[in-house]
Design an enzyme around this catalytic site. Sequence first.
Site, PDB file in Angstrom:
ATOM      1  N   ASP A   1       2.096  -5.388   8.280  1.00  0.00           N
ATOM      2  CA  ASP A   1       0.899  -4.556   8.176  1.00  0.00           C
ATOM      3  C   ASP A   1      -0.272  -5.490   7.908  1.00  0.00           C
ATOM      4  O   ASP A   1      -0.366  -6.108   6.838  1.00  0.00           O
ATOM      5  CB  ASP A   1       1.058  -3.529   7.055  1.00  0.00           C
ATOM      6  CG  ASP A   1      -0.158  -2.601   6.942  1.00  0.00           C
ATOM      7  OD1 ASP A   1      -1.248  -2.963   7.442  1.00  0.00           O
ATOM      8  OD2 ASP A   1      -0.025  -1.519   6.343  1.00  0.00           O
TER       9      ASP A   1
ATOM     10  N   ARG B   1     -12.394  -4.525  -7.531  1.00  0.00           N
ATOM     11  CA  ARG B   1     -11.994  -5.276  -6.338  1.00  0.00           C
ATOM     12  C   ARG B   1     -13.220  -5.527  -5.466  1.00  0.00           C
ATOM     13  O   ARG B   1     -14.018  -4.608  -5.226  1.00  0.00           O
ATOM     14  CB  ARG B   1     -10.959  -4.432  -5.584  1.00  0.00           C
ATOM     15  CG  ARG B   1     -10.157  -5.170  -4.568  1.00  0.00           C
ATOM     16  CD  ARG B   1      -9.163  -4.215  -3.924  1.00  0.00           C
ATOM     17  NE  ARG B   1      -9.848  -3.191  -3.127  1.00  0.00           N
ATOM     18  CZ  ARG B   1      -9.298  -2.546  -2.089  1.00  0.00           C
ATOM     19  NH1 ARG B   1      -8.035  -2.808  -1.746  1.00  0.00           N
ATOM     20  NH2 ARG B   1      -9.965  -1.640  -1.428  1.00  0.00           N
TER      21      ARG B   1
ATOM     22  N   TYR C   1     -10.742   0.155  10.419  1.00  0.00           N
ATOM     23  CA  TYR C   1     -12.011   0.449   9.740  1.00  0.00           C
ATOM     24  C   TYR C   1     -12.348  -0.498   8.595  1.00  0.00           C
ATOM     25  O   TYR C   1     -13.331  -0.286   7.906  1.00  0.00           O
ATOM     26  CB  TYR C   1     -12.043   1.906   9.257  1.00  0.00           C
ATOM     27  CG  TYR C   1     -10.896   2.372   8.386  1.00  0.00           C
ATOM     28  CD1 TYR C   1     -10.839   2.049   7.035  1.00  0.00           C
ATOM     29  CD2 TYR C   1      -9.885   3.167   8.897  1.00  0.00           C
ATOM     30  CE1 TYR C   1      -9.809   2.503   6.235  1.00  0.00           C
ATOM     31  CE2 TYR C   1      -8.854   3.623   8.106  1.00  0.00           C
ATOM     32  CZ  TYR C   1      -8.814   3.296   6.774  1.00  0.00           C
ATOM     33  OH  TYR C   1      -7.795   3.729   5.974  1.00  0.00           O
ATOM     34  N   LYS C   2     -11.527  -1.516   8.407  1.00  0.00           N
ATOM     35  CA  LYS C   2     -11.831  -2.480   7.345  1.00  0.00           C
ATOM     36  C   LYS C   2     -12.565  -3.675   7.973  1.00  0.00           C
ATOM     37  O   LYS C   2     -13.708  -3.538   8.390  1.00  0.00           O
ATOM     38  CB  LYS C   2     -10.532  -2.879   6.640  1.00  0.00           C
ATOM     39  CG  LYS C   2      -9.833  -1.691   5.965  1.00  0.00           C
ATOM     40  CD  LYS C   2      -8.524  -2.116   5.315  1.00  0.00           C
ATOM     41  CE  LYS C   2      -7.778  -0.935   4.731  1.00  0.00           C
ATOM     42  NZ  LYS C   2      -8.408  -0.403   3.508  1.00  0.00           N
TER      43      LYS C   2
ATOM     44  N   PHE D   1       0.860  -1.181   0.000  1.00  0.00           N
ATOM     45  CA  PHE D   1       0.000   0.000   0.000  1.00  0.00           C
ATOM     46  C   PHE D   1       0.901   1.237   0.000  1.00  0.00           C
ATOM     47  O   PHE D   1       1.836   1.332   0.807  1.00  0.00           O
ATOM     48  CB  PHE D   1      -0.898  -0.035   1.240  1.00  0.00           C
ATOM     49  CG  PHE D   1      -2.055   0.898   1.152  1.00  0.00           C
ATOM     50  CD1 PHE D   1      -3.127   0.624   0.318  1.00  0.00           C
ATOM     51  CD2 PHE D   1      -2.075   2.073   1.884  1.00  0.00           C
ATOM     52  CE1 PHE D   1      -4.209   1.492   0.220  1.00  0.00           C
ATOM     53  CE2 PHE D   1      -3.150   2.944   1.794  1.00  0.00           C
ATOM     54  CZ  PHE D   1      -4.218   2.662   0.958  1.00  0.00           C
TER      55      PHE D   1
END
Lengths: 410, 410
Positions: free
Chosen positions: A197, A369, A222-223, A127
């Site tokens: 991560d 995605r 928050y995922k 990321f």
Amino acid sequence: MATLDRSAAEALDAADPIAFLRDRFALPDDLVYLDGNSLGARPVSAERRLAAAVRDEWGTGLIRSWNDAGWYTEPDRIAAGLAPLLGADADEVVVADSTSVNLFKLLVAGARLRPGRSAIVACEADFPTDLYIARAAAELLGLELRTVPGPDAVPAALDAGVAVLALCHVDFRSGAIADAAGLTAAAHAAGVLALWDLSHSTGALDVDLHGWGADLAVGCGYKYLNGGPGAPAYAVAARKHHAGLRTPLPGWFSHADPFAFDPGYTPAPGARRLACGTPPVLSLLGLAEGVASLQGATPEQLAAKARGLTALFVDLVDRYCQEVEIASPRDARRRGGQVALRHPWAYPLVQALAARGVIGDFRSPDLARFGFAPAYIRYVDVVAAVEILRAVLDGDDLSRPEFAVRQAVT
Amino acid sequence: MATLDRSAAEALDAADPIAFLRDRFALPDDLVYLDGNSLGARPVSAERRLAAAVRDEWGTGLIRSWNDAGWYTEPDRIAAGLAPLLGADADEVVVADSTSVNLFKLLVAGARLRPGRSAIVACEADFPTDLYIARAAAELLGLELRTVPGPDAVPAALDAGVAVLALCHVDFRSGAIADAAGLTAAAHAAGVLALWDLSHSTGALDVDLHGWGADLAVGCGYKYLNGGPGAPAYAVAARKHHAGLRTPLPGWFSHADPFAFDPGYTPAPGARRLACGTPPVLSLLGLAEGVASLQGATPEQLAAKARGLTALFVDLVDRYCQEVEIASPRDARRRGGQVALRHPWAYPLVQALAARGVIGDFRSPDLARFGFAPAYIRYVDVVAAVEILRAVLDGDDLSRPEFAVRQAVT
């Protein structure tokens, strides 16, 4: 397709040992929400919890709520709920700040545990924020940032000059899972600390930091943790590193006794020394509900369900949607909770799906995605999504201008 | 005392040009809340705004709310509302992270604007987190942290070896105001950048960064800005420094185009390059309501009201409560929105006052601290507070064990 697949999917849902979790989430009836890997669904309980926090705790309790409503100890309670999902102990976990800030803390703290070494290793496919932060931390530390194209190239980059290996466990585009145990072992063989991560992992995969022997980790709230938009992130440090762990961001909430207002700095015990400033309480309470909503499911159960959902999706896309290419690993054990489809019109495709009630997201240049949050996505949702994908491919003109309107957040 | 003073106070309230602000805040009827310098009162509007954000935006809009509900652009809107309270322009202000994290960013970015200089100057009396962060930043940068006992000692510490002067504008214990314009000028005379921590200033005092010529600033969102517990903080950089400004925490929200997922880093324009990770949206929306609730009042009006309130408090304490010592400056122009009283039993005194409905706080070792948030504290509240202080001093046995129970957050 529809009738046959749906009854098979219904049977899978009926046999799902964590199907009970779905009722804990508020999901719109008219939506197949396959973007929980960007923003997790709202726990039902968050509405009441936040309303009470705003109205009663902030409005009436005011400053007293730090003690009386337990705001001050909330990060510890969240850490306790989160630790089993990480394969870690509660005192190894702290909830604070953003993933980027926590990554910075741990890159610096990790490098300090390996004095005399001159490099950090990171992965170009990770990321982007992780790369930006790794570059920034390396610059401040006077270290080289050594990047590799992907996890497979990591072992060759590890040597006695490397202080920290920082890697995303799941590739945010393809969903490919890195071999965390193997790469951690490779790092340790060279005396390198392994920092993972877990943003696209925790809550959807069988994360096992103790089992991997990992040194450090960060991740997103928050995922798959369903903590709400921009929820605080977490940082993890294995207990063996606590004594020497020195954060570069020693804000007062990382102090052993913040309210002593001590001009001298004494770090808090355990991972709490990785906190920094006052936490954003309203967002923190959202995360508390998100983590609470996963209780009762093990990481193994979540991972098995994610594998089942993505396997069904891949299978149905293969059979019914041959215009799109599966851009994620076909081996379910190497795939996270998401599947990327490659299509030259990926951006309009995502918009057209959204117009028909299937929410995924676009990742430049040509990926659509889809995330399959195991806590609340059902096998029947997978069937519905592929039916609608088929309908879009059959019936929607992807060159229509409204599908091309670029949004700020994609 | 009561009758006479109260009618005079009522006249002052009737003549208060910003009295209209109070109706924007939800305050319990039975409380005199003098701790807005720790946690500001809740804006009435926050209840509805947060409820909609949780239920509709997170729960129903889900990921789409980043665009459709304007989450993505909310920091810019808050910055636009905050800028006039700072005497700055909107593109010089960013809302992000905590004060500690923002201080770190600006200490590093500031030092990079003064290459070749070897020291940071900070003040020992400043809020401890500022010192911890200054020490940490200096260590990473290989600079000396030069501390002085108080603002008066700053000029003698400034020379061509100093990169950045970092100071709290208001002493968190005594409320004493540093001479921001004078010390900024002294810094500039030595080629030093001036970085102000405005946590105890903005929303209560006539902050004027442009007028002071200040280079950099940070501050807190949850005190006089009424953004809610742990609300995001802000960072300010004067426009002349933007081009060369390099944050040590370049998370993706500081990128010119985060959703391009560019492996290369291009900073956002203006102060937005000082953002970092995904902002905590629920807490951010609390701050949005807090900043909105101050609109219509100028910094000068807020400061004049704060001076009026604290002057009345000092006068009444002098007249009626001679057992306590005023530990804040007696010159109202040198005093922030707060007054500290020294008393050997300060901790039990604060508890006893709270039991009678006057909320202040304790600062070790012997200060009872009272904040007079000009947006919602009335002159009649000052009279009520002193009446109750007199009653406590007359009627409460401060050695009672329940007043000594130590709370985690004081």
